[in-house]
Design a protein around this motif. Structure first.
Motif, PDB file in Angstrom:
ATOM      1  N   LEU A  64      -8.925  -1.911   1.010  1.00 30.91           N
ATOM      2  CA  LEU A  64      -7.993  -2.781   1.728  1.00 30.91           C
ATOM      3  C   LEU A  64      -7.259  -2.017   2.830  1.00 30.91           C
ATOM      4  N   THR A  65      -7.076  -0.711   2.641  1.00 26.70           N
ATOM      5  CA  THR A  65      -6.499   0.091   3.722  1.00 26.70           C
ATOM      6  C   THR A  65      -7.428   0.035   4.935  1.00 26.70           C
ATOM      7  N   GLN A  66      -8.738   0.158   4.669  1.00 22.76           N
ATOM      8  CA  GLN A  66      -9.696   0.125   5.782  1.00 22.76           C
ATOM      9  C   GLN A  66      -9.749  -1.258   6.432  1.00 22.76           C
ATOM     10  N   LEU A  67      -9.753  -2.302   5.608  1.00 14.23           N
ATOM     11  CA  LEU A  67      -9.812  -3.656   6.164  1.00 14.23           C
ATOM     12  C   LEU A  67      -8.560  -3.965   6.980  1.00 14.23           C
ATOM     13  N   ALA A  68      -7.394  -3.587   6.430  1.00 11.89           N
ATOM     14  CA  ALA A  68      -6.137  -3.901   7.117  1.00 11.89           C
ATOM     15  C   ALA A  68      -5.988  -3.077   8.395  1.00 11.89           C
ATOM     16  N   THR A  69      -6.524  -1.869   8.389  1.00  8.08           N
ATOM     17  CA  THR A  69      -6.488  -1.054   9.608  1.00  8.08           C
ATOM     18  C   THR A  69      -7.371  -1.700  10.679  1.00  8.08           C
ATOM     19  N   ASP A  85      -0.060  -3.081  -9.392  1.00  9.38           N
ATOM     20  CA  ASP A  85      -0.798  -1.838  -9.592  1.00  9.38           C
ATOM     21  C   ASP A  85      -1.422  -1.312  -8.288  1.00  9.38           C
ATOM     22  N   TYR A  86      -1.431  -2.131  -7.214  1.00  8.06           N
ATOM     23  CA  TYR A  86      -1.959  -1.575  -5.963  1.00  8.06           C
ATOM     24  C   TYR A  86      -1.124  -1.855  -4.720  1.00  8.06           C
ATOM     25  N   ALA A  87      -0.333  -2.958  -4.711  1.00  6.77           N
ATOM     26  CA  ALA A  87       0.401  -3.303  -3.486  1.00  6.77           C
ATOM     27  C   ALA A  87       1.336  -2.175  -3.011  1.00  6.77           C
ATOM     28  N   THR A 111       2.328   1.892   1.140  1.00  7.51           N
ATOM     29  CA  THR A 111       2.569   3.298   1.482  1.00  7.51           C
ATOM     30  C   THR A 111       1.454   3.828   2.380  1.00  7.51           C
ATOM     31  N   ALA A 112       0.207   3.539   2.007  1.00  3.88           N
ATOM     32  CA  ALA A 112      -0.929   4.049   2.773  1.00  3.88           C
ATOM     33  C   ALA A 112      -0.939   3.473   4.191  1.00  3.88           C
ATOM     34  N   LEU A 113      -0.503   2.222   4.328  1.00  3.68           N
ATOM     35  CA  LEU A 113      -0.521   1.569   5.639  1.00  3.68           C
ATOM     36  C   LEU A 113       0.785   1.765   6.400  1.00  3.68           C
ATOM     37  N   ASP A 114       1.749   2.432   5.742  1.00  2.00           N
ATOM     38  CA  ASP A 114       3.062   2.653   6.339  1.00  2.00           C
ATOM     39  C   ASP A 114       3.714   1.325   6.743  1.00  2.00           C
ATOM     40  N   ARG A 115       3.639   0.365   5.836  1.00  2.00           N
ATOM     41  CA  ARG A 115       4.274  -0.928   6.073  1.00  2.00           C
ATOM     42  C   ARG A 115       5.458  -1.103   5.129  1.00  2.00           C
ATOM     43  N   GLN A 136       1.411   7.250  -4.930  1.00  2.00           N
ATOM     44  CA  GLN A 136       0.639   7.350  -3.687  1.00  2.00           C
ATOM     45  C   GLN A 136       1.222   8.431  -2.768  1.00  2.00           C
ATOM     46  N   GLN A 137       2.551   8.516  -2.745  1.00  2.00           N
ATOM     47  CA  GLN A 137       3.198   9.481  -1.842  1.00  2.00           C
ATOM     48  C   GLN A 137       2.956  10.928  -2.263  1.00  2.00           C
ATOM     49  N   VAL A 138       2.927  11.181  -3.564  1.00  2.96           N
ATOM     50  CA  VAL A 138       2.783  12.572  -4.020  1.00  2.96           C
ATOM     51  C   VAL A 138       1.339  12.896  -4.393  1.00  2.96           C
ATOM     52  N   GLY A 139       0.440  11.931  -4.230  1.00  7.91           N
ATOM     53  CA  GLY A 139      -0.969  12.198  -4.515  1.00  7.91           C
ATOM     54  C   GLY A 139      -1.298  12.235  -5.999  1.00  7.91           C
ATOM     55  N   TYR A 140      -0.538  11.520  -6.825  1.00  7.22           N
ATOM     56  CA  TYR A 140      -0.833  11.426  -8.258  1.00  7.22           C
ATOM     57  C   TYR A 140      -1.653  10.164  -8.519  1.00  7.22           C
ATOM     58  N   GLU A 141      -2.361  10.156  -9.655  1.00  5.91           N
ATOM     59  CA  GLU A 141      -2.948   8.907 -10.137  1.00  5.91           C
ATOM     60  C   GLU A 141      -1.829   8.065 -10.749  1.00  5.91           C
ATOM     61  N   TRP A 142      -2.158   6.849 -11.169  1.00  5.59           N
ATOM     62  CA  TRP A 142      -1.112   6.008 -11.746  1.00  5.59           C
ATOM     63  C   TRP A 142      -1.705   4.880 -12.572  1.00  5.59           C
ATOM     64  N   ALA A 143      -0.836   4.214 -13.328  1.00  6.98           N
ATOM     65  CA  ALA A 143      -1.163   2.935 -13.953  1.00  6.98           C
ATOM     66  C   ALA A 143       0.149   2.167 -14.088  1.00  6.98           C
ATOM     67  N   ALA A 144       0.109   0.888 -13.735  1.00 11.27           N
ATOM     68  CA  ALA A 144       1.313   0.053 -13.782  1.00 11.27           C
ATOM     69  C   ALA A 144       1.277  -0.862 -14.996  1.00 11.27           C
ATOM     70  N   VAL A 145       2.450  -1.079 -15.567  1.00  4.29           N
ATOM     71  CA  VAL A 145       2.662  -2.005 -16.684  1.00  4.29           C
ATOM     72  C   VAL A 145       1.892  -1.529 -17.926  1.00  4.29           C
ATOM     73  N   VAL A 146       2.258  -0.328 -18.355  1.00  3.16           N
ATOM     74  CA  VAL A 146       1.580   0.339 -19.465  1.00  3.16           C
ATOM     75  C   VAL A 146       2.298   0.003 -20.771  1.00  3.16           C
ATOM     76  N   ASN A 147       1.547  -0.480 -21.767  1.00  5.86           N
ATOM     77  CA  ASN A 147       2.188  -0.728 -23.064  1.00  5.86           C
ATOM     78  C   ASN A 147       1.549   0.071 -24.200  1.00  5.86           C
ATOM     79  N   GLN A 148       0.659   0.993 -23.843  1.00  2.65           N
ATOM     80  CA  GLN A 148       0.228   2.023 -24.800  1.00  2.65           C
ATOM     81  C   GLN A 148      -0.223   3.236 -24.005  1.00  2.65           C
TER      82      GLN A 148
END
Lengths: 317, 264
Positions: free
Chosen positions: A79-84, A101-103, A108-112, B136-148
């Motif tokens: 989506l970064t590529q598509l939006a760019t 989990d991605y927005a 951040t990636a698109l600086d929006r 995303q800013q610090v280059g880490y992986e992630w997972a949102a809304v984790v319950n285990q």
């Protein structure tokens, strides 16, 4: 560019309803920005999804054929590529668990700038979004000063788009950096199963935070007993382990539509209401006259459940 | 292994309150530990209790007021705390969660934890976005809304369950280092013991300005502004059953009897 891009959501082979709601929100916005409405769908059977997404008002559906299920790394990269490429004025993403989990990473990636959980959108020179604060007690209007933004949209606030349009369907070839994919979905689990199916009940007696203590649950159990009702609950009761997960009504639990739903000590947060607003008759008992549960109720009692519920039980004994 | 937990206090609004301009009057607000962060703290502390050599560090962006909340986290078992603040931050509310994440990113880069735990969202702003933006800013992986959350430190991965809508959970393997946003119900947060509260007083709590951790706040470009704040208009068309508990219950019993769903 004055275009709008709405990102669709699917899970386990099915397009989720919020995708069509984003098309409605996006079309309205694009009419005001004077741009075109694009819809993007990433992963799964993208061609079948594209047919369903080609509603009235959609100009282009972009299919990105990468992966089967949702993966946030793939979504952010593609989506970064598509939006760019498209450089839309507004990018709309569902405010769902997967959207969350991605927005934020995509913004951040698109600086929006990122506005989340919008319940209303307007455009006149600037984009403004309305969102709830303090658990829905107030609504704030946020003006976006920048000329680009990413907005996440609350499900079930806009009607689903209908009709079949004449969108052009375009396949978008994205480049995936596999070394930057650090998460792998290994499976899914239905956690709300078990002996009781609250979605089958005609009468639900539903208990919330107002019950205060686990020791007070018998009060509600007695009412259920004498009325032949099934017991359900709002999230805090299940989080506390007082009732099992299969009793939970709401966005992350079950959606129910009984003949009668009695909400006892439930304030009526949007996540809860999403799971029970389809009940034929909703009855609410709550001490706070401003509790949002009364907005969806047919009958209300402003009062102390510890006084009202035993009185009600006594009527049926 | 080091686990960084983001901790914030949130404003609870009284049932009756007034909006003054674009803010709720301070006299109608009480502050308490964000509910989701309580579960994040518990998850980190449990990890430190079941494994050797786990350090739990909390980080908070907030004024001196927040130290009360930070001490609670220390009393529950965190080892030390960091608070980031500059009085200029108090002049406006930061609205964009991406910018909130930038205020935390300097600390993450300094501390270099294997895991960052945040709450899914705060109870007041409810963006549900800071943790993933931070990752995303610090280059880490992630997972949102984790319950285990099950951590295999040797394999450098964590196996997580993410709570999707409709009673469905997604199982994922996530490479470390990673940010996990923690959902309520993942554990049973403890109350601080008296001993914990005493010990918390002597645990380190370092205060930095954003500049100290390499974040030039004045250069962060906030493009969002709050233009109005209002109480939603009540939409209730419910029939209110009046009277004392006995009278109201009696009317409700009639409604239920008429509905035909009650076993008589």
């Amino acid at each position: 560019m004055s275009d709008v891009v709405a990102v669709a959501e699917h899970r386990r082979g099915e397009l989720r309803a919020v995708s069509l709601e984003l098309i409605t929100a996006g079309r309205d916005l694009a009419d005001h920005t004077g741009g075109r409405l694009h819809v993007a769908v990433v992963g799964g059977d993208v061609d079948a999804y594209a047919d369903s997404l080609s509603c009235e008002g959609v100009d282009v559906v972009h299919t990105i054929d990468e992966g089967e299920e949702f993966n946030h790394d793939i979504y952010v990269q593609t989506l970064t590529q598509l939006a760019t490429d498209l450089d839309p004025q507004v990018l709309l993403v569902p405010h769902t668990v997967n959207g969350m989990d991605y927005a934020p990473a995509l913004a951040t990636a698109l600086d929006r700038p990122l506005v989340t959980d919008a319940v209303a959108l307007e455009y006149a020179d600037h984009l403004t979004a309305t969102r709830e604060l303090y658990g829905g007690k107030v609504e704030g209007t946020i003006e976006v000063g920048a000329d680009r933004a990413l907005v996440t949209v609350r499900p079930a606030e806009w009607p689903a788009a209908t009709g079949t349009g004449d969108a052009s369907i375009e396949s978008f070839e994205a480049t995936i950096d596999e070394s930057a994919v650090g998460s792998t979905v290994t499976g899914f689990d239905e956690v709300a199963g078990g002996d009781v199916d609250i979605s089958e009940a005609d009468l639900l007696v539903s208990v919330g935070r107002g019950i205060d203590e686990e020791e007070n649950l018998p009060l509600v159990e007695e009412l259920a007993e004498v009325t032949g009702a099934t017991i359900s609950a709002s999230r805090p009761i299940v989080d506390n382990g007082w009732l099992p997960k299969n009793r939970q009504v709401g966005q992350s639990g079950k959606t129910v539509a009984p003949d009668v739903y009695i909400a006892i000590g439930i304030s009526g947060a949007v996540q809860h209401v999403a799971g029970m607003k389809g009940a034929d008759t909703i009855i609410a008992i709550n001490t706070d006259p401003d509790a949002p549960i009364f907005d969806v109720a047919d009958y209300g009692i402003v009062g102390d459940l510890f006084e009202v519920v035993p009185e009600l039980t006594a009527h049926f004994e | 292994m080091k686990v960084l937990v983001t901790v914030t206090d949130v404003a609870l609004v009284d049932d009756d309150f007034e909006i003054e301009g674009r803010r709720i009057g301070e006299e109608y607000l009480t502050y308490e530990l964000n509910e989701w962060d309580d579960y994040a703290i518990e998850e980190a502390v449990q990890l430190s209790e079941t494994r050797d050599a786990v350090e739990v560090v909390t980080v908070t962006v907030g004024p001196e007021r927040t130290e009360e909340t930070i001490r609670q986290a220390l009393a529950k078992g965190a080892d030390r705390a960091i608070r980031v603040w500059d009085d200029s931050l108090g002049e406006t509310d930061v609205l964009d969660p991406v910018l909130k994440a930038e205020l935390l990113s300097g600390i993450v880069e300094d501390e270099a934890p294997e895991m960052v735990l945040t709450g899914v969202q705060t109870g007041d702003d409810a963006n549900g976005a800071t943790g993933v933006a931070l990752a995303q800013q610090v280059g880490y992986e992630w997972a949102a809304v984790v319950n285990q959350l099950d951590v295999d430190a040797e394999a450098d991965t964590a196996a997580v369950h993410r709570e999707l809508e409709g009673g469905v959970e997604e199982h994922s393997d996530v490479l470390l280092p990673a940010v996990f946003t923690i959902q309520t119900g993942i554990n049973d947060p403890r109350y601080a013991s008296l001993r914990g509260i005493r010990q918390a007083q002597s645990k380190p709590l370092d205060v930095y300005t954003p500049a100290d951790v390499g974040v030039d706040f004045t250069a962060l470009d906030e493009s969002l502004s709050l233009t109005s704040l209002a109480e939603p208009t009540a939409e209730s068309d419910a029939t209110m059953l009046e009277g004392d508990a006995e009278a109201a219950a009696s009317q409700l019993a009639d409604v239920l009897a008429d509905s035909g769903v009650v076993d008589q």
